[in-house]
Every structure is written in C-alpha cells, then in structure tokens.
Design a protein around this motif. Structure first.
Motif, PDB file in Angstrom:
ATOM      1  N   MET A 109      -5.716   0.760  -0.776  1.00 30.79           N
ATOM      2  CA  MET A 109      -5.968  -0.491  -0.046  1.00 30.79           C
ATOM      3  C   MET A 109      -6.314  -1.496  -0.809  1.00 30.79           C
ATOM      4  O   MET A 109      -5.859  -2.892  -0.786  1.00 30.79           O
ATOM      5  N   ALA A 110      -7.434  -1.597  -1.660  1.00 27.95           N
ATOM      6  CA  ALA A 110      -8.081  -2.501  -2.356  1.00 27.95           C
ATOM      7  C   ALA A 110      -7.192  -3.268  -3.243  1.00 27.95           C
ATOM      8  O   ALA A 110      -6.985  -4.520  -3.369  1.00 27.95           O
TER       9      ALA A 110
ATOM     10  N   ALA B 271      -8.460   4.458   0.416  1.00 24.09           N
ATOM     11  CA  ALA B 271      -9.029   3.227   0.416  1.00 24.09           C
ATOM     12  C   ALA B 271      -9.087   2.354  -0.764  1.00 24.09           C
ATOM     13  O   ALA B 271      -8.784   1.248  -0.880  1.00 24.09           O
TER      14      ALA B 271
ATOM     15  N   ASP C 113      -4.537  -5.050  -1.175  1.00 22.79           N
ATOM     16  CA  ASP C 113      -5.219  -6.558  -0.714  1.00 22.79           C
ATOM     17  C   ASP C 113      -5.199  -7.479  -1.688  1.00 22.79           C
ATOM     18  O   ASP C 113      -4.986  -8.864  -1.234  1.00 22.79           O
TER      19      ASP C 113
ATOM     20  N   ALA D  93       0.751  -1.407   0.126  1.00 20.29           N
ATOM     21  CA  ALA D  93       0.035   0.171  -0.038  1.00 20.29           C
ATOM     22  C   ALA D  93       0.854   1.268  -0.020  1.00 20.29           C
ATOM     23  O   ALA D  93       0.603   2.142  -0.787  1.00 20.29           O
TER      24      ALA D  93
ATOM     25  N   HIS E 232     -11.678  -1.793   2.050  1.00 18.98           N
ATOM     26  CA  HIS E 232     -10.688  -2.330   1.133  1.00 18.98           C
ATOM     27  C   HIS E 232     -11.418  -3.231   0.170  1.00 18.98           C
ATOM     28  O   HIS E 232     -10.759  -3.900  -0.666  1.00 18.98           O
TER      29      HIS E 232
ATOM     30  N   HIS F 166      -6.185  -3.341   8.735  1.00 19.32           N
ATOM     31  CA  HIS F 166      -7.148  -3.568   7.779  1.00 19.32           C
ATOM     32  C   HIS F 166      -7.914  -4.879   8.078  1.00 19.32           C
ATOM     33  O   HIS F 166      -9.007  -4.919   7.790  1.00 19.32           O
TER      34      HIS F 166
END
Length: 542
Positions: A462-463, A459, A466, A232, A437, A267
């Motif tokens: 983050m998606a 955000a 992840d 990230a 996320h 998260h």
C-alpha cells in the motif's frame, strides 16, 4: 434387501452432496454441484438447471447430456445461447412448458415418457431429438424455492437409467424424493450464496461511495482512492508470483487479495475529517480565498502613494525652477515602480509553491514584508503579516507544518474508523493494511513510527502504491504529474532511505508494474523512456 442397501447408499451420497453445497463459495461450481449431484443420485443421463430471473424468466445455467457429450455452462466456459423460458405469455401462465409449469405451480412434475405425455408442449424436445438422434423419454422437473417460498430456479432431469443395463426408465418415487430433498438443500445453498453476494455488493458499493465522497471532496485528489487500489492489486499480484528475496514465501490467497482491495479502497477514509480548505490549499496564501489578491492590492496602494509623492515633489521642484531635480524625481519613481512590479511578480510566483524554495528567496519575502505601508485607517502597518510571511516561505509545496499535521491526522482517523468496524475474519487485517501506508521501514513514518517487522507485506504494498500514485497524479494543486523516470527516481531514493520495501521496489521495476499502470492511467506525455540502470537503489542484475 439389495434395493434397500442401494437406497441407503444414495442417502449417504445425498448427505455428501449437501455438505459440499454448504461449503461451496463459487456460484458456478455450486450450480454445477447441484445438477451433477442430482444426476448421480437418480442415474439420469441428462439434466438442466435453470435460474429464475427478476423479470419472470427461466435462464439456462447448466446443461449436461452424457450420452451426447454435451456440457455447457458452469465451469466449462461454454456459453449457453438458448433463449430464456418465459413464465408468462401475454399475462397468461406458460403452463405448456414443463419447466415453467413446475415453476408456476411450485410442484414436481414426473413424466414417464415425453412422447406420450399430455398437456405439455414437447415440440422443442422432439426437434432436438430429430436433429441429434437422441430419444428424450423420462422427465423429472423440480422447482427450487427459498425459505420465503420464492422461486429461485428449476432442476430438470432427463432419462433415468437402470444401474445394470443402462436402459432408459421412468423416474421412481425414490428418485423423486431424493431429487426433491436435494432441491431443498440446493435452494438453501443458492439462497445463502445470493445473500452473501448481495451483502458483498452492498459492502463494496458502500466503501466505494465513501471513496467517491473523499475524491469528490477535493478536485485536487479526485481519483486517488480509485487509482491506489488498482496499483496495489497490480503490485500484489506481481509480488505473489515473484521468488525474489523475502517475497519467495509471499503468496496471497484469493481472500487475502480481496482483503487488500478493500483496504486500498478505504485507506484514506479518514480524510472525511480533514478540512476542505487544507486539502484544497492550491497556493500558499489560500484560505477561503487566495490572499495573494490582497497583497496585489497593497502593491497598487504602494504604487499609488509613490506616484502621489513623486507628483507632489515634482510640482514643488517645478515651482522652484529646479527642472533637473524634477526629472530626477520621475526617474527615481520609475525605478521604484519597476521594483514594486518585480516584487509583486516574485510574490505571485512564491505563492504558487513548488519542490524547493531557497534561503535567498525566503529572505527576499521577509525584505518585501518591510515595505512601508499605510492601511485604510491611515495607520502604519506591516506590508505582509507574520502569517503571510510564514506561508509564503513554505519551502516545499503549499502546506505549512501545522496544516501538514492536520492532513496527516487522516491516518489516525482512518485507523480509528476502521478499528470500530466489526470486520469478518477474512477482512480482519483491513485496519492494519489501510492504516500503515504512511509508515516507513525504520520508524520514521506516521502515525505510530512502526518498523518493517511491525508491518504486513500488504501494508508495505500500500505504501508504494500510495506514493507512486501521488507522484504521477496530474490533479494536484501545486505540481504537475511526474514522468515515469522522475517518479521512479524519487521512489528509488525512498527505497535507499528505507522508506519503502526493497523487495517490493525491485518487483515493481522487474515486473514493469509501473508501466502497466501508466499505460492505463497516465497522460502519454508522462510515459517516457525508463533506463533501469539509472534508477537509484535498483539492482539491475537481480
């Protein structure tokens, strides 16, 4: 009158320095502001700022000598290689060193001329002077103590100068008062800085302990909470430097980058509520143990029963003199055993899970479930229970729809947990960044079905972090970590389906974020050649 005006100006300068000290957040700049401010207030040519260590030493932090052009420590980047000064030698106070004396006694030492002073060891000073041609004369050494009267450092000023002719003079009472006043303010600023840093370290250690607990909870997701923050931050840095699309206006400050880091660490904190047997479900039939072993046993029972039936029928045929029928019975038995072995191997394979299970294979599971079976109680029973059939026919992976909902609930738990924490203002967006996320850009994600305009860029970063970490992770129970080209192909389709942000996806490829991450965290076998032109949704000419 002139002297009074000069003193008032110095008081004003002291106030300015005090205000600067109270607002400075960087420790090196804070230390530098203290020393440079003290030199300016007293018109000193040189100065040193020491910090007190936990083991009773004075450590050189900043050194300045204007006339020799010496600037070490602080923001200069020039290291200070001088040894620390011990406050005690052989359990005796080191009162011969003037800085140690001021620290131990807790009082200011004002020496008009070091060469004429008695009671202090200035041999090191004389050696320095002989080597450089400098003449160390007046010394003003002030201890820095916090509100609990603990020593935190020592401020030492050397060679006060007249304002007019720059002649070296002794430090005056006014100089001493101003230096002591500054030292008092400096001690408060340093104490506050240390308290802030200590709280920051405590906070980070606590959230990393939570992440460690989550990773340790399952051997199959171990490391996920550590790797996602790295990825990230890499993508956030690239996005902040990019001028592509909407990211041209996106620039994260140092505080916002720290906020993202904290959100990334937290998260998945809601996974503490997820049952281990669901998180660790390595095969489709696994609960507390892998139920495929029970199915194996049932196959052995079927084979045993088939053999008994064959032997009984064969014996009857032999007794009746029908040797041909006896041979036929044995051949049929061998075919049946071969079919049962094949069915057992099929169930074992189906139990492992994977990317896709065809309708044909799912139908075969249902057919196997209809095998005639007599249980330990001598009762007719289904060879596979409805629950076993349901689990074995999971189309992708090893998790049922209900178990997926249990796992997905970790995001709700994450939001609930983080929303209950009174984050300071500079971390107020942590719940939103960490909790969104698994959202998409078109409202098909969870838990709240948000759209792009309802999510921060952080955000959306983050998606991607992840997803990409999960695709390439080598420690998942139902799959091997994907190669770079495979992971980017899947990520590309997600971009085309508007599940991840298009601009961030472009930067992820353009800036080779994926490659920098891979070189540090992936198995070399996963790092294959990537042809950007073959990545779905990637704009080669952008």
């Amino acid at each position: 009158m002139q002297a009074q005006d000069d003193f008032l100006k110095r008081i004003e300068k002291l106030n300015e320095i005090g205000i600067a000290l109270s607002s400075e957040k960087d420790t090196n700049r804070l230390l530098e502001t203290i020393l440079l401010g003290a030199k300016e207030l007293t018109n000193a040519d040189a100065g040193t700022l020491y910090s007190a260590t936990e083991d009773g030493q004075l450590k050189f932090e900043i050194i300045r000598t204007d006339s020799l052009g010496i600037a070490m420590g602080g923001t200069t980047g020039v290291p200070i290689n001088f040894p620390t000064l011990p406050l005690y030698k052989n359990d005796q106070p080191n009162l011969q060193m003037i800085a140690a004396y001021a620290a131990i006694k807790g009082e200011t030492v004002n020496v008009p001329d070091a060469y004429e002073a008695e009671g202090f060891d200035f041999s090191g000073t004389r050696a320095f002077d002989q080597k450089t041609g400098y003449r160390s004369q007046s010394f003003l050494t002030v201890p820095l103590k916090n509100h609990e009267n603990d020593l935190i450092g020592v401020l030492q000023l050397i060679n006060a100068k007249n304002l007019g002719d720059n002649q070296i003079r002794a430090f005056t009472i006014e100089d001493q008062q101003l230096a002591e006043s500054l030292a008092s303010q400096a001690a408060i600023a340093l104490t506050n800085q240390r308290l802030i840093n200590d709280l920051k370290k405590l906070f980070e250690a606590f959230i990393q302990a939570i992440a460690n607990a989550i990773d340790d909870k399952s051997p199959y997701t171990g490391g996920h909470c550590h790797r996602v923050p790295v990825l990230a931050e890499m993508l956030a840095d690239a996005a902040s430097r990019s001028d592509y699309g909407e990211l041209a206006a996106f620039k994260l400050t140092e505080e916002q980058m720290y906020e993202l880091k904290i959100a990334a660490w937290l998260h998945d904190c809601g996974k503490v509520t997820t049952p281990t047997e669901v998180v660790d479900k390595a095969t489709k039939l696994e609960t507390i143990f892998d139920r495929v072993h029970l199915v194996d046993h049932r196959f052995e029972v079927l084979k045993r029963d088939a053999k008994i039936a064959m032997l009984e029928a064969k014996l009857a045929a032999m007794q009746g003199g029908d040797a041909e029928h006896a041979a036929q019975l044995e051949a049929e038995y061998n075919d049946k055993i071969a079919q049962l072995d094949d069915d057992r191997e099929f169930i074992r394979t189906a139990n492992i899970g994977g990317e896709f299970m065809s309708d044909e294979h799912q139908e075969r599971v249902r057919a196997i479930a209809k095998h005639a079976y007599v249980n330990e109680q001598g009762e007719d029973a289904p060879f596979l229970s409805d629950d076993e059939v349901y689990n074995l026919n999971i189309a992708r992976g090893t998790i049922t729809k209900e178990e997926r909902e249990i796992i997905n609930h970790h995001v709700v738990a994450t939001i609930k947990m983080l929303s209950a924490i009174p984050f300071p203002n500079h971390l107020k967006c942590v719940p939103e960044i960490a909790g969104n996320h698994h959202e998409t850009l078109i409202g098909t994600g969870y838990p709240n079905g948000l759209t792009k305009d309802q999510m921060s860029v952080q955000a959306r970063i983050m998606a991607i972090a992840d997803v990409f970490e999960a695709l390439t992770a080598r420690d998942r129970p139902y799959k091997e970590g994907k190669t770079l080209s495979q992971a980017l192909k899947i990520l590309g389709f997600m971009k085309k389906d508007q599940h991840v942000d298009a601009d961030l996806f472009q930067v992820f490829i353009d800036d080779k974020v994926f490659l920098r991450y891979a070189e540090e965290y992936l198995d070399p076998k996963q790092i294959d050649d990537v042809d950007p032109a073959k990545i779905p949704g990637y704009d080669v000419g952008a």
